[in-house]
Scaffold this active site. Structure first.
Site, mmCIF file in Angstrom:
data_model
loop_
_atom_site.group_PDB
_atom_site.id
_atom_site.type_symbol
_atom_site.label_atom_id
_atom_site.label_comp_id
_atom_site.label_asym_id
_atom_site.label_seq_id
_atom_site.Cartn_x
_atom_site.Cartn_y
_atom_site.Cartn_z
ATOM 1 N NE ARG A 92 -3.126 0.746 2.535
ATOM 2 C CZ ARG A 92 -3.064 2.046 2.764
ATOM 3 N NH1 ARG A 92 -1.840 2.152 2.973
ATOM 4 N NH2 ARG A 92 -3.477 2.729 2.445
ATOM 5 N NE ARG A 121 -2.608 1.656 6.526
ATOM 6 C CZ ARG A 121 -2.311 0.942 5.681
ATOM 7 N NH1 ARG A 121 -2.187 -0.729 6.591
ATOM 8 N NH2 ARG A 121 -0.640 1.246 6.127
ATOM 9 C CG ASP A 124 -10.222 10.349 3.745
ATOM 10 O OD1 ASP A 124 -9.459 9.462 3.710
ATOM 11 O OD2 ASP A 124 -11.060 11.196 3.577
ATOM 12 C CG LEU A 125 -7.267 12.552 5.688
ATOM 13 C CD1 LEU A 125 -6.618 12.250 7.187
ATOM 14 C CD2 LEU A 125 -8.199 13.839 6.226
ATOM 15 N NE ARG A 396 4.534 -5.868 3.539
ATOM 16 C CZ ARG A 396 2.963 -4.944 4.299
ATOM 17 N NH1 ARG A 396 2.241 -5.715 4.799
ATOM 18 N NH2 ARG A 396 3.606 -4.232 4.281
HETATM 19 C C1 EPZ Z 1 2.261 5.014 8.432
HETATM 20 O O1 EPZ Z 1 0.922 3.877 7.523
HETATM 21 C C2 EPZ Z 1 3.550 3.693 8.495
HETATM 22 N N1 EPZ Z 1 3.544 2.636 7.590
HETATM 23 C C3 EPZ Z 1 2.512 2.473 9.492
HETATM 24 O O2 EPZ Z 1 3.152 1.395 9.512
HETATM 25 C C4 EPZ Z 1 1.950 2.821 11.126
HETATM 26 O O3 EPZ Z 1 0.918 2.243 11.416
HETATM 27 C C5 EPZ Z 1 0.970 3.765 10.452
HETATM 28 O O4 EPZ Z 1 1.177 5.018 9.471
HETATM 29 C C6 EPZ Z 1 0.574 5.153 11.814
HETATM 30 O O5 EPZ Z 1 1.728 4.614 12.091
HETATM 31 C C7 EPZ Z 1 4.349 3.215 6.497
HETATM 32 O O6 EPZ Z 1 5.094 4.257 6.619
HETATM 33 C C8 EPZ Z 1 4.766 2.401 5.773
HETATM 34 P P1 EPZ Z 1 -1.816 7.500 8.761
HETATM 35 P P2 EPZ Z 1 0.043 5.012 6.563
HETATM 36 O O7 EPZ Z 1 -1.758 6.737 7.428
HETATM 37 O O8 EPZ Z 1 1.250 5.969 6.202
HETATM 38 C C9 EPZ Z 1 -6.572 6.835 8.486
HETATM 39 C C10 EPZ Z 1 3.899 -1.296 9.285
HETATM 40 O O9 EPZ Z 1 3.117 -2.128 9.962
HETATM 41 N N2 EPZ Z 1 -6.642 7.904 7.282
HETATM 42 O O10 EPZ Z 1 -1.218 7.598 9.166
HETATM 43 O O11 EPZ Z 1 -1.095 4.219 5.956
HETATM 44 C C11 EPZ Z 1 -6.249 5.214 8.131
HETATM 45 O O12 EPZ Z 1 -7.476 4.476 7.712
HETATM 46 C C12 EPZ Z 1 3.073 0.003 9.723
HETATM 47 O O13 EPZ Z 1 4.906 -0.497 9.048
HETATM 48 C C13 EPZ Z 1 -8.084 8.452 6.463
HETATM 49 O O14 EPZ Z 1 -8.773 8.159 7.171
HETATM 50 O O15 EPZ Z 1 -1.471 5.195 8.255
HETATM 51 C C14 EPZ Z 1 -5.981 4.695 9.824
HETATM 52 O O16 EPZ Z 1 -7.610 4.332 10.536
HETATM 53 C C15 EPZ Z 1 0.811 -0.584 9.380
HETATM 54 N N3 EPZ Z 1 -7.663 9.072 5.356
HETATM 55 C C16 EPZ Z 1 -5.558 5.918 10.436
HETATM 56 O O17 EPZ Z 1 -5.628 8.088 9.131
HETATM 57 C C17 EPZ Z 1 -6.377 9.340 4.710
HETATM 58 O O18 EPZ Z 1 -6.578 9.772 3.965
HETATM 59 C C18 EPZ Z 1 -3.902 5.773 10.210
HETATM 60 O O19 EPZ Z 1 -3.119 6.161 8.916
HETATM 61 C C19 EPZ Z 1 -5.252 8.307 5.142
HETATM 62 C C20 EPZ Z 1 -5.538 8.028 6.185
#
Ligand code: EPZ
Length: 440
Positions: A92, A121, A124-125, A396
Site C-alpha cells: 500500500r 487504509r 482521502d486526506l 516484509r
Molecule cells: C504508516 O501508515 C505506517 N506505514 C504504518 O506502519 C503505521 O502503523 C501508520 O503510519 C501509523 O503510524 C508506513 O509508513 C509504510 P496513516 P499510513 O495515514 O501512512 C486513516 C507497519 O506495520 N487515514 O497515519 O497508512 C487510516 O485509515 C505499518 O509498518 C484516513 O482516514 O498511516 C488509518 O486509520 C502498518 N485517510 C489512520 O488514518 C487518509 O487519507 C492512520 O493512517 C489517510 C489515513
C-alpha cells in the site's frame, strides 16, 4: 513458502543491531523521483517492502541499485507516470509516489491501494491535500488519475495526523510555487527523517516533528547521500522478545529518544530498562503486572507495537486493556493468540487481555506484519512447539528475524511449509477451503 517453528523457554541474551527504519526508507526512496540527480540512501534494511518499492520505482523508469546496506536511485528521465496494480497491490505504501510524481511530472496514475488486514487504509486526506495544492484528481475504482499544470502552496489542515498524507503533501509542496502550511501534521520520527533528507536535497521545510509544518516551494532539488534512522518498531519488538523470555537483551544503533512511550510502558509493566546514547537494555522482571495502553499518533503509544505488547501482557499479573485508536481492524490476530493459550476479549476498539496465561503448542498464521512478529514473540515464551505460517508478512518488515533471534539464544528455525502452495494461496485470497477431513 516457509513457516517458522519456535520452541519457547529460552531467555534471550545478548546484543542485536537494529536495522534502518522501513517506514522511512520507503518514503525517502520515493523522494528520489523529485530530482534528476543520484540519491544514495544508507542503512536501508534488506526487507521485502524495500524490494517492492525498488520494483515500483524501476517500473517508473528510475535506475535502482542495491549495494551493501545502501540503495542508489536516479530519476534521470524519461519517467513513467504509472504505478501499476500488480505492484501497488503488494504494498500500500506505493501510494507515496503520488505526490512526487505530481511535483516532478505534473501527472500520475496510481492503482488504488485498497485496504488490508488492519483496516480500510483510506487515502482521502492525501487526495484532499494534493487538490488544495492545485491538483485535479479522479479517484476511480481501479486507479487514481492526477494532473497538475502547476502546484501552488496552500494552507492545508489535516483532519487526522496521517503519516502518509503528511508525506505525500510535503513532497508535492517542496516544488510548488509559494508557501504551504500543513496543520495537524503527523509528528513521527520518520516524518522528520524525510524532511531532513528533502532539506539536504535543497528543499525548505521547517517544523517537521511538530503539528505545523511550513514548506517553502523551490525550483528544483538536487541529489543527496543520506543515512536513514533506525527502526524504532523493530527495536521495540526485540525488546519485548527479551522481556517476555525473561532475558537480558540489548538493542544497539537505536535512537532511544524516539521510543519514549514504549520504554515507559515496559517500565510500567515492571521491566528494568537501561538507556544509553544509542542502546537500550531490558532485563526480565519477576511478576510483570498488567497495564492499560491506548495507541495514538506519535509521540503517543505506536499502533505498530500493539500486537507485541498484547502477547507480553497475556503473561503479566492481572488484566490489561489495550485500546486501538488508529486502525479499525488491528485485533485480527487475537484469534491466533487465543489459540496459543491467550485469553483476549474484544469489545469494539478495546481488547481486554486476561493475564497470567501460559502459551502452549499450536499452529497459527501470521495475519499481517506486526501481528506475525507478535506471534513469534508469543512462541518464544510458549511451553511447546509453535508453528507460524504465512510468514511472508513478517519478511516484509523484519530483516533476517529468525536468524537474529537464534543468535540471541532462541530455539527457532525456518522450515518449508508443506501446505500445497495452491491451498496456501487460496487461503490467502480468502477462498473458503472445504474441510476435506470432514468428508473422510
Ligand atoms: C504508516 O501508515 C505506517 N506505514 C504504518 O506502519 C503505521 O502503523 C501508520 O503510519 C501509523 O503510524 C508506513 O509508513 C509504510 P496513516 P499510513 O495515514 O501512512 C486513516 C507497519 O506495520 N487515514 O497515519 O497508512 C487510516 O485509515 C505499518 O509498518 C484516513 O482516514 O498511516 C488509518 O486509520 C502498518 N485517510 C489512520 O488514518 C487518509 O487519507 C492512520 O493512517 C489517510 C489515513
Amino acid at each position: 513458502m516457509n513457516k517458522i517453528i519456535v520452541r519457547g523457554g529460552n531467555p534471550l541474551v545478548g546484543e542485536v543491531k537494529i536495522s534502518g527504519a522501513k517506514n522511512s526508507a520507503l518514503k525517502i526512496m520515493a523522494a528520489s523521483i523529485l530530482t534528476s540527480e543520484p540519491v544514495v540512501i544508507g542503512n536501508v534494511p534488506y526487507i521485502r517492502d524495500v524490494s517492492v518499492m525498488s520494483e515500483v520505482l524501476g517500473e517508473l523508469g528510475l535506475s535502482v541499485e542495491r549495494t551493501n546496506g545502501s540503495v542508489t536511485l536516479q530519476a534521470k528521465g524519461p519517467i513513467g507516470m504509472e504505478a501499476p496494480y500488480q505492484l501497488v497491490s503488494q504494498m500500500r505504501a506505493s501510494i507515496i509516489v503520488l505526490g512526487p510524481l505530481l511535483a516532478r511530472l505534473g501527472r500520475a496514475r496510481v492503482a488504488m491501494p485498497g485496504g488490508c488486514n488492519i483496516g480500510l487504509r483510506k487515502i482521502d486526506l492525501h487526495i484532499r491535500g494534493l487538490e488544495m495544492l492545485g491538483a485535479k484528481i479522479d479517484v476511480g475504482q481501479a486507479s487514481i488519475e492526477a494532473r497538475a499544470d502547476v502546484l501552488v502552496g496552500a494552507n492545508i489542515p489535516l483532519d487526522f495526523p496521517s503519516v502518509g498524507a503528511t508525506e505525500n503533501i510535503m513532497m508535492a509542496a517542496c516544488l510548488a510555487r509559494g508557501t504551504t502550511v500543513l496543520d495537524n501534521a503527523a509528528r513521527e520520527p520518520e516524518i522528520v527523517d524525510l524532511a531532513d533528507c528533502l532539506n539536504q536535497m535543497g528543499a525548505c521545510i521547517s517544523g517537521a516533528g511538530t503539528s505545523t509544518m511550513i514548506i517553502e516551494g523551490v525550483d528544483r532539488l538536487h541529489g543527496v547521500s543520506f543515512n536513514i534512522i533506525p527502526d524504532r518498531i523493530e527495536a521495540g519488538t526485540f525488546l519485548v522478545a527479551g522481556a517476555i523470555t525473561g532475558g537480558d537483551l540489548t538493542v544497539t544503533s537505536v535512537k532511544p529518544e524516539q521510543m519514549g512511550m514504549v520504554l515507559k510502558k515496559l517500565e510500567q509493566i515492571g521491566y528494568k530498562v537501561d538507556v544509553g546514547d544509542s542502546t537500550v537494555n531490558i532485563k526480565g522482571a519477576g511478576g510483570p503486572c498488567g497495564i492499560n495502553i491506548s495507541t495514538l499518533p506519535h509521540p503517543g503509544f505506536p499502533t505498530d507495537m500493539q500486537a507485541s505488547f498484547m502477547s507480553l501482557l497475556s503473561l503479566a499479573e492481572g488484566t490489561s486493556i489495550i485500546t486501538e485508536n488508529i486502525f479499525e481492524n488491528r485485533f485480527s490476530f487475537v484469534q491466533e493468540l487465543n489459540h496459543l493459550g491467550g485469553r483476549v476479549n474484544i469489545e469494539r476498539h478495546h481488547a481486554v487481555v486476561i493475564g497470567k496465561r501460559t502459551f502452549g503448542a499450536g499452529t497459527v498464521k501470521a495475519p499481517d506484519l506486526r501481528a506475525g512478529a507478535a506471534l513469534v514473540v508469543a512462541g518464544l515464551a510458549a511451553g511447546g512447539l509453535v508453528e507460524i505460517s504465512d510468514i511472508h508478512h513478517i519478511e516484509r518488515g523484519y530483516e533476517n528475524f529468525t536468524g537474529r533471534l537464534q543468535v540471541l539464544g532462541a530455539d527457532i528455525e525456518l522450515a518449508p511449509d508443506e501446505r500445497p502452495l495452491e491451498l496456501a494461496v487460496k487461503e490467502e485470497e480468502g477462498y473458503d477451503i472445504p474441510d476435506i477431513s470432514a468428508g473422510l
